[in-house]
Design a protein around this motif. Structure first.
Motif, PDB file in Angstrom:
ATOM      1  N   LEU A  38       0.813  -1.222   0.000  1.00 29.27           N
ATOM      2  CA  LEU A  38       0.000   0.000   0.000  1.00 29.27           C
ATOM      3  C   LEU A  38       0.846   1.272   0.000  1.00 29.27           C
ATOM      4  O   LEU A  38       0.308   2.377   0.112  1.00 29.27           O
ATOM      5  CB  LEU A  38      -0.923   0.013   1.220  1.00 29.27           C
ATOM      6  N   LEU A  39       2.168   1.115  -0.163  1.00 27.77           N
ATOM      7  CA  LEU A  39       3.059   2.263  -0.032  1.00 27.77           C
ATOM      8  C   LEU A  39       2.736   3.386  -1.019  1.00 27.77           C
ATOM      9  O   LEU A  39       2.772   4.565  -0.664  1.00 27.77           O
ATOM     10  CB  LEU A  39       4.520   1.823  -0.172  1.00 27.77           C
ATOM     11  N   GLU A  40       2.389   3.039  -2.252  1.00 26.97           N
ATOM     12  CA  GLU A  40       2.038   4.075  -3.231  1.00 26.97           C
ATOM     13  C   GLU A  40       0.787   4.832  -2.799  1.00 26.97           C
ATOM     14  O   GLU A  40       0.689   6.041  -3.003  1.00 26.97           O
ATOM     15  CB  GLU A  40       1.852   3.459  -4.616  1.00 26.97           C
ATOM     16  N   ASP A  41      -0.179   4.129  -2.199  1.00 27.08           N
ATOM     17  CA  ASP A  41      -1.393   4.787  -1.709  1.00 27.08           C
ATOM     18  C   ASP A  41      -1.070   5.717  -0.540  1.00 27.08           C
ATOM     19  O   ASP A  41      -1.620   6.821  -0.449  1.00 27.08           O
ATOM     20  CB  ASP A  41      -2.429   3.744  -1.274  1.00 27.08           C
ATOM     21  N   PHE A  42      -0.187   5.275   0.354  1.00 30.19           N
ATOM     22  CA  PHE A  42       0.241   6.146   1.453  1.00 30.19           C
ATOM     23  C   PHE A  42       0.944   7.379   0.887  1.00 30.19           C
ATOM     24  O   PHE A  42       0.666   8.503   1.301  1.00 30.19           O
ATOM     25  CB  PHE A  42       1.167   5.405   2.425  1.00 30.19           C
TER      26      PHE A  42
END
Length: 155
Positions: free
Chosen positions: A56-60
């Motif tokens: 989920l790093l891109e969403d964060f």
């Protein structure tokens, strides 16, 4: 974890991270910061949690948030953990345990009937002004990264 209250300033720290740099919390002001404290690299729950935050790093990042994992493992162990599981989250080494103590995640634990000292899996969300926004004590891994992302988006 009991000592951290939403609205209070998050205790500042500087810790070495995987790859060799140093991260200072106060340098990250201006955007939310997620601190996930976990017991040990390359254990099942910790691996699942780190992989979930990586996924989920891109969403964060799209929400302006920085995600940092913290354990007492060495930078070398973090480097191996990152390589083995292709992790993208920054992993900080709190080898002496000062940050874990300050954030209230170090203490007595029980597993398989044995009592020992260790890190309680917990997460702290810090707002763009450096204040504690939300605390998750005693985290259950399944669905946790998604719940934290929801809280970041709600800031």
């Amino acid at each position: 974890m009991q000592d951290l209250v939403p609205g209070q300033p998050a205790p500042d720290f500087s810790l070495p991270r995987d790859g060799g740099d140093t991260v200072t919390l106060s340098d990250l002001r201006g955007g939310p910061v997620v601190l996930f404290f976990y017991p040990k690299d390359n254990t099942p729950g910790c691996t699942t949690e780190a992989v979930a935050f990586t996924g989920l790093l891109e969403d964060f990042a799209a929400s302006g948030a920085t995600v940092l994992g913290i354990s007492k493992d060495s930078v070398k162990k973090h480097d191996n953990f990152v390589a083995k599981h292709d992790l993208k989250v920054a992993l900080l080494s709190d080898a002496d345990g000062d940050v874990c103590e300050t954030y209230g995640v170090w203490g007595e634990k029980q597993m398989y009937g044995k009592t020992f000292e260790g890190i309680t899996r917990a997460t702290v969300l810090i707002d763009a002004d450096g204040k504690v926004a939300r605390v998750w004590p005693k985290v259950k891994v399944d669905g946790h990264a998604e719940e934290v992302l929801g809280a970041v988006r709600a800031l």
